[in-house]
Design a protein around this motif. Structure first.
Motif, short mmCIF file in Angstrom:
data_model
loop_
_atom_site.label_atom_id
_atom_site.label_comp_id
_atom_site.label_asym_id
_atom_site.label_seq_id
_atom_site.Cartn_x
_atom_site.Cartn_y
_atom_site.Cartn_z
N ARG A 1 0.82 -1.20 0.00
CA ARG A 1 0.00 0.00 0.00
C ARG A 1 0.86 1.26 0.00
O ARG A 1 2.02 1.24 0.39
CB ARG A 1 -0.92 0.02 1.22
CG ARG A 1 -0.18 -0.13 2.54
CD ARG A 1 -1.13 -0.24 3.71
NE ARG A 1 -0.44 -0.49 4.97
CZ ARG A 1 -0.19 -1.69 5.45
NH1 ARG A 1 -0.61 -2.77 4.78
NH2 ARG A 1 0.45 -1.84 6.59
N GLN A 2 0.25 2.31 -0.44
CA GLN A 2 0.87 3.62 -0.43
C GLN A 2 0.47 4.31 0.86
O GLN A 2 -0.70 4.31 1.24
CB GLN A 2 0.35 4.43 -1.63
CG GLN A 2 1.04 5.76 -1.82
CD GLN A 2 2.31 5.64 -2.63
OE1 GLN A 2 3.22 4.96 -2.20
NE2 GLN A 2 2.37 6.27 -3.78
N ASN A 3 1.44 4.88 1.56
CA ASN A 3 1.11 5.64 2.75
C ASN A 3 0.31 6.89 2.37
O ASN A 3 0.43 7.39 1.25
CB ASN A 3 2.38 6.05 3.50
CG ASN A 3 3.09 4.85 4.11
OD1 ASN A 3 2.44 3.90 4.56
ND2 ASN A 3 4.41 4.87 4.11
N ILE A 4 -0.48 7.38 3.30
CA ILE A 4 -1.25 8.60 3.03
C ILE A 4 -0.28 9.77 2.90
O ILE A 4 0.45 10.09 3.84
CB ILE A 4 -2.28 8.85 4.14
CG1 ILE A 4 -3.26 7.67 4.24
CG2 ILE A 4 -3.04 10.15 3.89
CD1 ILE A 4 -4.27 7.79 5.37
N GLN A 5 -0.26 10.36 1.74
CA GLN A 5 0.69 11.43 1.45
C GLN A 5 0.22 12.76 2.05
O GLN A 5 -0.99 13.03 2.13
CB GLN A 5 0.86 11.59 -0.07
CG GLN A 5 1.27 10.31 -0.78
CD GLN A 5 2.66 9.84 -0.39
OE1 GLN A 5 3.60 10.64 -0.36
NE2 GLN A 5 2.80 8.57 -0.08
N TRP A 6 1.19 13.60 2.43
CA TRP A 6 0.84 14.90 3.02
C TRP A 6 0.07 15.76 2.04
O TRP A 6 -0.83 16.52 2.42
CB TRP A 6 2.11 15.63 3.48
CG TRP A 6 3.07 15.96 2.35
CD1 TRP A 6 4.11 15.21 1.90
CD2 TRP A 6 3.02 17.13 1.52
NE1 TRP A 6 4.73 15.81 0.85
CE2 TRP A 6 4.10 17.01 0.59
CE3 TRP A 6 2.21 18.26 1.47
CZ2 TRP A 6 4.35 17.97 -0.38
CZ3 TRP A 6 2.47 19.22 0.51
CH2 TRP A 6 3.53 19.08 -0.40
N TRP A 7 0.38 15.59 0.75
CA TRP A 7 -0.27 16.46 -0.24
C TRP A 7 -1.75 16.14 -0.38
O TRP A 7 -2.54 16.98 -0.83
CB TRP A 7 0.43 16.36 -1.60
CG TRP A 7 0.45 14.99 -2.22
CD1 TRP A 7 1.47 14.09 -2.18
CD2 TRP A 7 -0.61 14.38 -2.98
NE1 TRP A 7 1.13 12.94 -2.86
CE2 TRP A 7 -0.14 13.11 -3.37
CE3 TRP A 7 -1.87 14.79 -3.38
CZ2 TRP A 7 -0.92 12.23 -4.12
CZ3 TRP A 7 -2.65 13.92 -4.13
CH2 TRP A 7 -2.17 12.66 -4.49
N VAL A 8 -2.14 14.90 0.01
CA VAL A 8 -3.56 14.55 -0.04
C VAL A 8 -4.35 15.43 0.93
O VAL A 8 -5.41 15.98 0.59
CB VAL A 8 -3.75 13.06 0.29
CG1 VAL A 8 -5.22 12.73 0.52
CG2 VAL A 8 -3.20 12.18 -0.83
N LEU A 9 -3.81 15.57 2.15
CA LEU A 9 -4.48 16.38 3.16
C LEU A 9 -4.49 17.85 2.77
O LEU A 9 -5.50 18.54 2.94
CB LEU A 9 -3.80 16.18 4.52
CG LEU A 9 -3.65 14.73 4.98
CD1 LEU A 9 -2.94 14.67 6.32
CD2 LEU A 9 -5.01 14.04 5.08
N VAL A 10 -3.35 18.32 2.25
CA VAL A 10 -3.26 19.73 1.83
C VAL A 10 -4.20 20.01 0.66
O VAL A 10 -4.91 21.02 0.64
CB VAL A 10 -1.80 20.08 1.44
CG1 VAL A 10 -1.73 21.48 0.83
CG2 VAL A 10 -0.89 19.98 2.66
N LEU A 11 -4.21 19.07 -0.31
CA LEU A 11 -5.07 19.26 -1.48
C LEU A 11 -6.55 19.26 -1.09
O LEU A 11 -7.35 20.06 -1.61
CB LEU A 11 -4.80 18.16 -2.50
CG LEU A 11 -5.57 18.24 -3.83
CD1 LEU A 11 -5.23 19.54 -4.56
CD2 LEU A 11 -5.23 17.04 -4.71
N ALA A 12 -6.93 18.37 -0.17
CA ALA A 12 -8.33 18.32 0.26
C ALA A 12 -8.72 19.61 0.97
O ALA A 12 -9.77 20.20 0.68
CB ALA A 12 -8.55 17.12 1.18
N GLY A 13 -7.87 20.07 1.89
CA GLY A 13 -8.16 21.31 2.61
C GLY A 13 -8.16 22.52 1.69
O GLY A 13 -9.08 23.35 1.73
N GLY A 14 -7.12 22.60 0.86
CA GLY A 14 -7.03 23.73 -0.08
C GLY A 14 -8.18 23.73 -1.07
O GLY A 14 -8.73 24.78 -1.41
N GLY A 15 -8.56 22.52 -1.53
CA GLY A 15 -9.67 22.42 -2.46
C GLY A 15 -10.97 22.88 -1.82
O GLY A 15 -11.78 23.58 -2.46
#
Length: 807
Positions: A765-779
């Motif tokens: 599996r792929q670990n949850i990337q920091w950019w996922v959280l940033v992209l969700a919040g920024g989006g």
């Protein structure tokens, strides 16, 4: 009275058409989404519910731990069914399937490949609900070379249903007499076979071997049996029947065998649980996953909550506009309960309109949803019987739930305070309303993060180096039907200009595994020096055709006669065997299931680990033997003209057997099919998350419009005093953006925890990337800002003279 309520409520809704439209549209989107998910969940939960005895049917699984590996199998030894029936009076009936793949059935001198075939005991008709349309089932499968077929197959091969006594030719040689025709097996069934061949047709069904697991075995319990208590008797049953054969292999009693940490045992799983809660090896069909049902159910609930929150938000936000109406009504003597009834009637009317639109939308989008989910959902009479009363209940519940707070809030206004203009107006001051905005955006952010994590994991799966090259590999199926010409066909294909290499083997990384077997480091059997591994018979071209790398030793060679006893093992097997240098080391395997004699092998190579099972599982020991297996031919194509090379291979196939059906697939497509369930979850998640965002933004759009309306004179004054558009937009947006930021803070850790738990189902599996959280919040912030800005800019551009002329 009710008629007056409806009239008054309808007039109240028409006074605020904009808000009413947003409420109806938002609720309709939420309800339509919920309806589609309910159809999906109902379909998943309805598997095998048509079986009248489903509550009493259980499958017997085999759990094995030996040689450092453990597995759960959906199959049992051949003699288990009869022994269970003889030993336990609690059992009413037992039944077995033996799935040995498909056969070719002749029609008009042309052979057609039929994969939905199975060997079955005649007791299937005593356990499962399989109505007949022709013939009887009392002794339909008791004699060898008899077969029961479905109505669909009778029409396909005979163009009629009454075909009892007719014969079918399998594989050009075997004649089978049709003894009954049954109705087509429902799609929501644990099995979906069209041909049920009599079990006495195969000698394997009569073997007394307890260490070979090939038969799916089912129990029909008598009424009132305590299944848990029954399951506690199975260990003693296994000691009695399988114990002697286990002891002949490991030279230990069953008790000492289990004390060493190993086991060979039976377990039970209810028929109704198999589709959603079973992941055993050798399942009859690809099962679903109860986690998917939970996820989609939660998404449906979240989206519905967002829609209800919108309703409550917009209703309370426009409360000051109706405050004078409430005050006047109270002064004129209207009791609070009548006001509550009026506002609840308004809410129920909105929900009713939204439900009607939702029904139409769900019906229109059902075909597209079927494509996304891989289902064949239809609105049948059975669905309508529970859907209509359920919808009526939903209208009442959601109408009352969504309208409860506005009704109680508005009806509680004091007429003196209202008529003096002391009721707070505008966006500020609505603490509960602010909470609701945070709540709905927290749900939206949660869904955004979940969708991004699922998408990221699917992308990781598709791009991961699996240890073999699945691109441009064509799999020609049913090569066994060519008989002794299979090898010649392979060599002919290898000689084609557009072919790089070809291999003859039935075991493939994308399905069609070999058998699990135990191999020993010594001829004297010692379970501490044993390994349980997948054993794949392959030819010398298998590794180069699939691009599997040798990291020590060599590949098989057709020029070395000793390679008939050679082995190529994977890294996982080498690690478990714990040889300092595995090359030329001996391994011993039983010559038969009763382990009367042992055959000596020697390791000639170690191959790099490759994922031959789902990425949800760790790589387990795998051993290749040089043996002929006519299951399929794998062809690595180097030609850019794929259709032309497919036609050439088909011509070669037909030259060897013009009456056989040519069947093929590509390995990359077969690989994608393994993860089709996850891909569908990803696609549906994107669609539902988008809908959740749209619904949340509808509410935010309405609130922003209302806030701008309430502060229109303030905006006019600020413009007269020199405020520019950006200042006014920032003023109107900051309160909303602060709420979205709070939603991000609350939703992010919850979403991280939930998706981290989901990823634990994958060994790779792929670990949850920091950019996922940033992209969700920024989006979320961007979407909210764009939604608010539309109304803010509109208010800022209003001519101040126009907004102030009434002062």
């Amino acid at each position: 009275m009710i008629k007056n309520y409806i009239k008054t409520a309808f007039r109240g809704l028409m006074k605020n058409k904009g808000f009413t439209f947003i409420n109806v549209f938002g609720l309709a989107l939420g309800l339509a989404t919920c309806l589609l998910i309910v159809f999906y969940v109902f379909d998943e939960l309805s598997f095998d519910r048509f079986n009248t005895k489903a509550d009493r049917i259980y499958r017997v699984n085999t759990e094995i731990k030996f040689g450092g590996a453990e597995n759960s199998f959906a199959v049992c030894p051949a003699p288990a069914a009869a022994a269970l029936k003889a030993d336990f009076p609690e059992i009413e009936q037992v039944f077995r399937f033996r799935d040995r793949g498909g056969n070719q059935v002749k029609k008009n001198n042309k052979n057609i490949v039929e994969d939905r075939m199975v060997y079955a005991d005649n007791s299937i008709f005593s356990i499962f609900t399989l109505p007949t349309v022709s013939g009887g089932t009392q002794n339909a499968l008791t004699e060898p070379h008899t077969v029961v077929i479905t109505e669909r197959m009778a029409k396909k091969y005979f163009d009629r249903i009454n075909v009892v006594g007719q014969t079918l030719t399998f594989n050009d040689t075997s004649l089978y007499k049709v003894t009954a025709v049954i109705k087509d097996v429902p799609k929501q069934s644990h099995f979906n076979f069209d041909f049920f061949i009599s079990m006495p047709s195969i000698s394997e069904s009569r073997e007394d071997v307890w260490l070979s697991n090939n038969f799916n075995t089912y129990i029909l319990f008598k009424e009132g049996v305590d299944v848990k208590r029954f399951a506690s008797k199975l260990p003693a049953f296994m000691r009695k029947h399988a114990g002697p054969q286990i002891q002949s292999i490991v030279h230990l009693t069953v008790d000492k065998f289990e004390q060493s940490g190993n086991y060979f045992r039976f377990s039970l799983i209810a028929l109704k649980d198999i589709h959603l809660r079973s992941g055993s090896v050798a399942e009859l069909n690809a099962n679903g996953d109860i986690k998917t049902v939970y996820i989609f159910s939660a998404v449906a609930l979240f989206i519905l909550l967002i829609a209800c929150v919108n309703f409550m938000n917009l209703s309370t936000a426009r409360s000051s506009n109706r405050a004078r109406e409430v005050g006047v009504r109270k002064v004129l003597g209207s009791p609070r309960k009548y006001l509550i009834a009026q506002f609840l009637t308004e809410s129920i009317l909105v929900t009713l309109f939204a439900t009607l639109i939702a029904l139409l939308a769900a019906w229109l989008f059902l075909p597209e949803f079927n494509k996304m989910s891989g289902k064949e959902l239809v609105i049948t009479g059975q669905v309508i019987t529970w859907l209509l009363p359920t919808l009526l209940l939903i209208i009442i519940i959601i109408g009352c739930l969504a309208g409860s707070y506005p009704a109680l809030y508005l009806s509680a206004f004091q007429p003196i305070e209202v008529l003096k203009g002391k009721i707070a107006a505008g966006f500020k001051g609505g603490v509960f309303r602010n909470f609701l905005v945070v709540f709905q955006f927290a749900i939206s952010i949660f869904l955004i993060i979940g969708t991004l994590v699922i998408y990221n994991q699917l992308k990781y799966i598709q791009s991961k180096d699996l240890g073999y090259n699945r691109d441009h590999v064509m799999i020609v199926r049913n090569v066994w039907s060519l008989g002794n010409s299979a090898k010649a066909f392979k060599h002919e294909v290898q000689g084609l200009a557009g072919v790089q290499n070809a291999s003859l083997s039935g075991a493939l990384p994308t399905g069609g595994y070999g058998n699990s077997s135990t191999m020993f480091k010594d001829p004297v059997i010692d379970q501490k020096r044993a390994i349980l591994a997948q054993i794949w018979p392959v030819d010398e071209d298998y590794l180069p055709t699939l691009g599997i790398k040798i990291i020590a030793g060599r590949n098989f060679s057709k020029d070395m006669q000793t390679d008939t006893a050679a082995l190529v093992i994977n890294e996982a097997a080498a690690k478990m065997l714990n040889f300092s240098n595995p090359i030329d080391q001996p391994l011993y395997a039983p010559n038969d299931n009763l382990v009367k004699t042992m055959k000596k092998y020697h390791i000639v190579g170690v191959m790099k680990n490759f994922n031959f099972r789902s990425l949800k599982d760790n790589i387990t020991p795998l051993i290749f033997t040089l043996n002929e297996d006519r299951g399929a031919v794998s062809v690595r194509i180097r030609s850019t003209n794929i259709p032309a090379i497919i036609q050439q291979i088909k011509n070669k196939y037909n030259s060897f057997s013009p009456t056989q059906e040519f069947s093929y697939s590509f390995m990359d497509e077969d690989f994608d099919a393994i993860y089709r369930s996850e891909q569908r979850i990803g696609t549906i998640s994107v669609a539902f998350t988008s809908l959740a965002i749209v619904i949340a933004c509808l509410g935010l759009f309405g609130l922003a419009a209302y806030a701008a309306e309430q502060r229109i004179k303030e905006i006019g004054i600020r413009k007269v005093l020199g405020a520019n558009i950006s200042t006014i937009v920032a003023m109107l947006s900051k309160d909303f953006i602060m709420l979205v930021l709070l939603a991000i803070v609350l939703a992010t850790p919850l979403a991280f925890w939930a998706m981290h738990s989901w990823l634990q189902g994958f060994a790779y599996r792929q670990n949850i990337q920091w950019w996922v959280l940033v992209l969700a919040g920024g989006g979320a912030i961007t979407i909210a800002f764009v939604t608010i800005s539309f109304q803010s800019v509109k208010a800022a551009l209003t001519n101040p003279v126009k907004s102030l002329k009434s002062e």
